[in-house]
Design a protein around this motif. Structure first.
Motif, mmCIF file in Angstrom:
data_model
loop_
_atom_site.group_PDB
_atom_site.id
_atom_site.type_symbol
_atom_site.label_atom_id
_atom_site.label_comp_id
_atom_site.label_asym_id
_atom_site.label_seq_id
_atom_site.Cartn_x
_atom_site.Cartn_y
_atom_site.Cartn_z
ATOM 1 N N THR A 1 0.818 -1.206 0.000
ATOM 2 C CA THR A 1 0.000 0.000 0.000
ATOM 3 C C THR A 1 0.856 1.261 0.000
ATOM 4 O O THR A 1 1.993 1.271 0.463
ATOM 5 N N ALA A 2 0.253 2.323 -0.545
ATOM 6 C CA ALA A 2 0.849 3.652 -0.543
ATOM 7 C C ALA A 2 -0.272 4.664 -0.784
ATOM 8 O O ALA A 2 -1.329 4.308 -1.326
ATOM 9 N N ARG A 3 -0.031 5.904 -0.368
ATOM 10 C CA ARG A 3 -1.047 6.943 -0.610
ATOM 11 C C ARG A 3 -1.335 7.092 -2.094
ATOM 12 O O ARG A 3 -2.483 7.235 -2.489
ATOM 13 N N ASP A 4 -0.297 7.059 -2.912
ATOM 14 C CA ASP A 4 -0.433 7.180 -4.367
ATOM 15 C C ASP A 4 -0.106 5.820 -4.974
ATOM 16 O O ASP A 4 1.071 5.438 -5.057
ATOM 17 N N VAL A 5 -1.134 5.099 -5.375
ATOM 18 C CA VAL A 5 -0.951 3.723 -5.860
ATOM 19 C C VAL A 5 -0.048 3.663 -7.096
ATOM 20 O O VAL A 5 0.624 2.655 -7.320
ATOM 21 N N SER A 6 0.034 4.742 -7.872
ATOM 22 C CA SER A 6 0.908 4.728 -9.054
ATOM 23 C C SER A 6 2.377 4.627 -8.657
ATOM 24 O O SER A 6 3.209 4.191 -9.446
ATOM 25 N N ARG A 7 2.708 4.979 -7.425
ATOM 26 C CA ARG A 7 4.093 4.862 -6.954
ATOM 27 C C ARG A 7 4.455 3.423 -6.577
ATOM 28 O O ARG A 7 5.590 3.145 -6.181
ATOM 29 N N LEU A 8 3.510 2.511 -6.711
ATOM 30 C CA LEU A 8 3.761 1.102 -6.424
ATOM 31 C C LEU A 8 4.044 0.286 -7.685
ATOM 32 O O LEU A 8 4.220 -0.927 -7.612
ATOM 33 N N ASN A 9 4.098 0.931 -8.836
ATOM 34 C CA ASN A 9 4.296 0.208 -10.096
ATOM 35 C C ASN A 9 5.568 -0.642 -10.085
ATOM 36 O O ASN A 9 5.546 -1.795 -10.499
#
Length: 89
Positions: free
Chosen positions: A36-44
């Motif tokens: 998980t992260a606040r901005d899911v695009s940063r988990l790519n």
């Protein structure tokens, strides 16, 4: 605990300690990781490590609504890594 049968939820998994923990759990052979992260695009990049085992989810731990949404999706976890946080001065 047999780590190979674990399903992990790791908050703050997009960088730093959280990302390192996700990588270590994957190397140890965990069954699944909700990252998980606040901005899911940063988990790519994290999700690309093993798309079959890493499930990226948006989560701001200060949002009760998002916490409830993640809890509704990740009903199979048996190991929580609560790494997310915020820093204020």
């Amino acid at each position: 605990m047999n780590i190979q049968t674990a399903t992990v939820l790791a908050t703050g998994a997009n960088r730093g300690i959280g990302a390192a923990l996700v990588k270590a759990f994957l190397e140890a052979g965990v069954k699944k990781i909700y990252a998980t992260a606040r901005d899911v695009s940063r988990l790519n990049a994290i999700a690309a490590l093993d798309p079959s085992r890493v499930v990226p989810l948006p989560l701001d731990v200060t949002s009760a609504e998002q916490v409830e949404q993640v809890a509704a999706v990740a009903t199979d976890i048996n190991l929580l890594i609560n790494n997310a946080g915020s820093l204020t001065f």
